[in-house]
Design a protein around this motif. Structure first.
Motif, PDB file in Angstrom:
ATOM      1  N   ASP A 178       0.880  -0.763  -0.507  1.00  0.00           N
ATOM      2  CA  ASP A 178      -0.325   0.614  -0.091  1.00  0.00           C
ATOM      3  C   ASP A 178       0.732   0.919  -0.216  1.00  0.00           C
ATOM      4  O   ASP A 178       1.835   1.362   0.308  1.00  0.00           O
ATOM      5  CB  ASP A 178      -0.648   0.428   1.366  1.00  0.00           C
ATOM      6  CG  ASP A 178      -1.958  -1.072   0.713  1.00  0.00           C
ATOM      7  OD1 ASP A 178      -2.418  -1.308  -0.056  1.00  0.00           O
ATOM      8  OD2 ASP A 178      -2.068  -1.457   2.396  1.00  0.00           O
ATOM      9  N   HIS A 234      -2.320   4.426  -5.275  1.00  0.00           N
ATOM     10  CA  HIS A 234      -3.082   3.136  -4.031  1.00  0.00           C
ATOM     11  C   HIS A 234      -1.610   2.538  -3.765  1.00  0.00           C
ATOM     12  O   HIS A 234      -1.513   1.997  -2.782  1.00  0.00           O
ATOM     13  CB  HIS A 234      -4.125   2.444  -4.435  1.00  0.00           C
ATOM     14  CG  HIS A 234      -5.049   2.977  -5.766  1.00  0.00           C
ATOM     15  ND1 HIS A 234      -6.038   3.385  -4.148  1.00  0.00           N
ATOM     16  CD2 HIS A 234      -6.000   3.092  -6.740  1.00  0.00           C
ATOM     17  CE1 HIS A 234      -7.367   4.268  -5.114  1.00  0.00           C
ATOM     18  NE2 HIS A 234      -6.748   4.450  -6.312  1.00  0.00           N
ATOM     19  N   VAL A 235      -1.059   1.959  -4.302  1.00  0.00           N
ATOM     20  CA  VAL A 235       0.418   1.098  -4.746  1.00  0.00           C
ATOM     21  C   VAL A 235       1.710   1.551  -4.452  1.00  0.00           C
ATOM     22  O   VAL A 235       1.905   2.547  -5.003  1.00  0.00           O
ATOM     23  CB  VAL A 235      -0.333  -0.483  -4.745  1.00  0.00           C
ATOM     24  CG1 VAL A 235      -1.361  -1.081  -4.638  1.00  0.00           C
ATOM     25  CG2 VAL A 235       0.038   0.367  -6.646  1.00  0.00           C
ATOM     26  N   ARG A 262       1.662  -5.975   0.775  1.00  0.00           N
ATOM     27  CA  ARG A 262       0.079  -6.307   0.314  1.00  0.00           C
ATOM     28  C   ARG A 262      -0.641  -7.900   0.481  1.00  0.00           C
ATOM     29  O   ARG A 262      -0.032  -8.192   0.800  1.00  0.00           O
ATOM     30  CB  ARG A 262      -0.760  -5.535  -0.798  1.00  0.00           C
ATOM     31  CG  ARG A 262      -1.273  -4.969  -1.403  1.00  0.00           C
ATOM     32  CD  ARG A 262      -2.032  -4.579  -2.148  1.00  0.00           C
ATOM     33  NE  ARG A 262      -2.670  -3.081  -1.731  1.00  0.00           N
ATOM     34  CZ  ARG A 262      -3.545  -2.813  -2.739  1.00  0.00           C
ATOM     35  NH1 ARG A 262      -3.818  -3.171  -3.539  1.00  0.00           N
ATOM     36  NH2 ARG A 262      -3.792  -1.789  -2.557  1.00  0.00           N
ATOM     37  N   ARG A 280      -6.847 -12.866  -2.745  1.00  0.00           N
ATOM     38  CA  ARG A 280      -5.690 -12.110  -2.022  1.00  0.00           C
ATOM     39  C   ARG A 280      -4.171 -12.539  -1.703  1.00  0.00           C
ATOM     40  O   ARG A 280      -4.271 -12.939  -0.490  1.00  0.00           O
ATOM     41  CB  ARG A 280      -6.400 -11.468  -0.582  1.00  0.00           C
ATOM     42  CG  ARG A 280      -7.605 -10.544  -1.140  1.00  0.00           C
ATOM     43  CD  ARG A 280      -8.032 -10.069   0.101  1.00  0.00           C
ATOM     44  NE  ARG A 280      -7.472  -8.532   0.705  1.00  0.00           N
ATOM     45  CZ  ARG A 280      -6.834  -8.742   1.690  1.00  0.00           C
ATOM     46  NH1 ARG A 280      -6.914  -9.747   1.862  1.00  0.00           N
ATOM     47  NH2 ARG A 280      -6.083  -7.814   2.114  1.00  0.00           N
ATOM     48  N   GLN A 283       1.753 -10.069  -1.555  1.00  0.00           N
ATOM     49  CA  GLN A 283       2.223  -9.374  -3.140  1.00  0.00           C
ATOM     50  C   GLN A 283       3.591  -9.549  -3.224  1.00  0.00           C
ATOM     51  O   GLN A 283       4.291  -8.592  -3.377  1.00  0.00           O
ATOM     52  CB  GLN A 283       1.705  -8.159  -3.149  1.00  0.00           C
ATOM     53  CG  GLN A 283      -0.474  -8.045  -3.514  1.00  0.00           C
ATOM     54  CD  GLN A 283      -0.338  -8.595  -5.367  1.00  0.00           C
ATOM     55  OE1 GLN A 283      -0.196  -8.042  -5.699  1.00  0.00           O
ATOM     56  NE2 GLN A 283      -0.558  -9.815  -5.135  1.00  0.00           N
ATOM     57  N   GLN A 309      -0.658  -9.228  -8.685  1.00  0.00           N
ATOM     58  CA  GLN A 309      -1.770  -8.795  -9.533  1.00  0.00           C
ATOM     59  C   GLN A 309      -2.024  -7.315  -9.182  1.00  0.00           C
ATOM     60  O   GLN A 309      -2.772  -6.669 -10.025  1.00  0.00           O
ATOM     61  CB  GLN A 309      -3.341 -10.042  -9.207  1.00  0.00           C
ATOM     62  CG  GLN A 309      -2.893  -9.926  -7.031  1.00  0.00           C
ATOM     63  CD  GLN A 309      -4.692 -10.694  -6.925  1.00  0.00           C
ATOM     64  OE1 GLN A 309      -4.796 -11.469  -7.541  1.00  0.00           O
ATOM     65  NE2 GLN A 309      -5.027 -10.279  -6.137  1.00  0.00           N
ATOM     66  N   ASP A 310      -1.361  -7.320  -8.223  1.00  0.00           N
ATOM     67  CA  ASP A 310      -2.183  -5.730  -7.592  1.00  0.00           C
ATOM     68  C   ASP A 310      -0.743  -4.410  -8.113  1.00  0.00           C
ATOM     69  O   ASP A 310      -0.612  -2.992  -8.018  1.00  0.00           O
ATOM     70  CB  ASP A 310      -1.923  -5.708  -5.940  1.00  0.00           C
ATOM     71  CG  ASP A 310      -2.938  -6.374  -5.480  1.00  0.00           C
ATOM     72  OD1 ASP A 310      -4.142  -7.110  -6.285  1.00  0.00           O
ATOM     73  OD2 ASP A 310      -3.262  -6.710  -3.691  1.00  0.00           O
TER      74      ASP A 310
END
Length: 317
Positions: A178, A234-235, A262, A280, A283, A309-310
């Motif tokens: 994050d 966001h990240v 994350r 989820r 990450q 994925q994030d």
């Protein structure tokens, strides 16, 4: 030299070795094991001796009345748990006579343990390739995805293991966190340190704990080079080059810098254990491995086909 098991690999799983004390308050080896494995039914355990399922280093079956002190080690097969297949699929990226490179998915453990036997990368590989001699050269945490190296035969295994022991393998990871509070897009930094940055500390895994402990008073035994790959609103996307290879090192280092990875349930805070959420994953990705092959002397390089994925834009640079 490792002690060779008198029992062959069965269904991809090796036999368990148990050290038995030479002296103590137990009359027999069976008595010791009944107390050692108090959570198991004592009668069922003694029946395993009667069926010849507990053996010595020679492979000879031990009786339930074999006296304590007769053997220092015994071997047996674990009773396999009832396993629900993990809905994840590994990919073999490379295979030759000596080396297997696996692209491990999130949630798949490297080796058998706990409730995971058939659902481990090692056992899946042994069964898939019909090779009981396969063994891991290094390991990844179960939540971490990416590159894993396995030895295909014992005669050359030590040469590859020495590469890792002597830190002669270049390992590259990537992670998504994050976006830290007070992030300045014009001057990207973590905990006031501009990229690229090197983070060091002393971490130790204590028996009976699931997390490592950090001791800021001791000389650092870990080091990670952290580079910026990208970010959005966001990240944060980082590239990690560990110089050392301590347990949970990358997860601890990013958490200490205010950028915990994350979906990490261990760092910075230990969360209650929950069922796996396959939507989820942690990450963290073991992205690249480079080394000089100890047999051929030629450079070897491998790269995962997986992505996080994030990551910003949904793609890996």
């Amino acid at each position: 030299m490792a002690m060779r098991s008198p029992l062959p690999v069965r269904d991809g799983v090796g036999a368990t070795r148990l050290h038995v004390p030479r002296t103590g308050p137990w009359a027999t080896i069976a008595d010791y094991m009944v107390e050692r494995f108090f959570h198991l039914d004592a009668d069922v355990l003694r029946e395993r001796f009667d069926r010849g399922e507990i053996v010595s280093i020679t492979g000879a079956a031990l009786a339930r009345d074999t006296p304590l002190g007769a053997e220092e080690f015994v071997w047996y097969y674990r009773e396999p748990p009832v396993e629900t297949p993990l809905p994840v699929v590994e990919e073999i990226l490379h295979i030759d006579d000596d080396l297997i490179v696996l692209d491990k998915p999130h949630f798949l453990p490297t080796t058998p343990g706990g409730r995971y036997l058939q659902n481990s990368a090692l056992v899946r590989l042994r069964n898939r390739l019909d090779n009981p001699d396969i063994a891991p050269i290094h390991r990844l945490d179960r939540p971490t995805a990416g590159l894993l190296l396995f030895s295909a035969r014992p005669v050359t295994r030590g040469a590859y293991q020495l590469l890792f022991e002597n830190r002669q393998v270049e390992k590259v990871y990537e992670a998504v966190s994050d976006l830290p509070e007070a992030w300045d897009p014009d001057a990207p930094a973590l905990a006031g340190r501009a990229f690229p940055l090197i983070y060091r500390n002393h971490i130790e895994k204590l028996r009976g704990t699931v997390r490592v402990t950090v001791d800021d008073e001791r000389e650092p035994n870990t080091e990670t080079l952290i580079e910026l790959l990208g970010f959005d609103e966001h990240v944060l996307h980082t590239l990690l080059r560990p110089h050392s290879g301590k347990m949970h090192q990358l997860r601890v280092h990013l958490a200490a810098l205010g950028a915990g990875i994350r979906n990490d349930s261990f760092y910075p805070d230990l969360l209650d254990e929950m069922p796996d959420d396959y939507d989820r994953p942690l990450q963290l990705l073991a992205r690249e491995l480079r080394f000089i092959d100890p047999l051929s002397g030629k450079p070897r390089e491998f790269r995962t086909r997986r992505t996080l994925q994030d990551a910003p834009g949904g793609e890996t640079p």
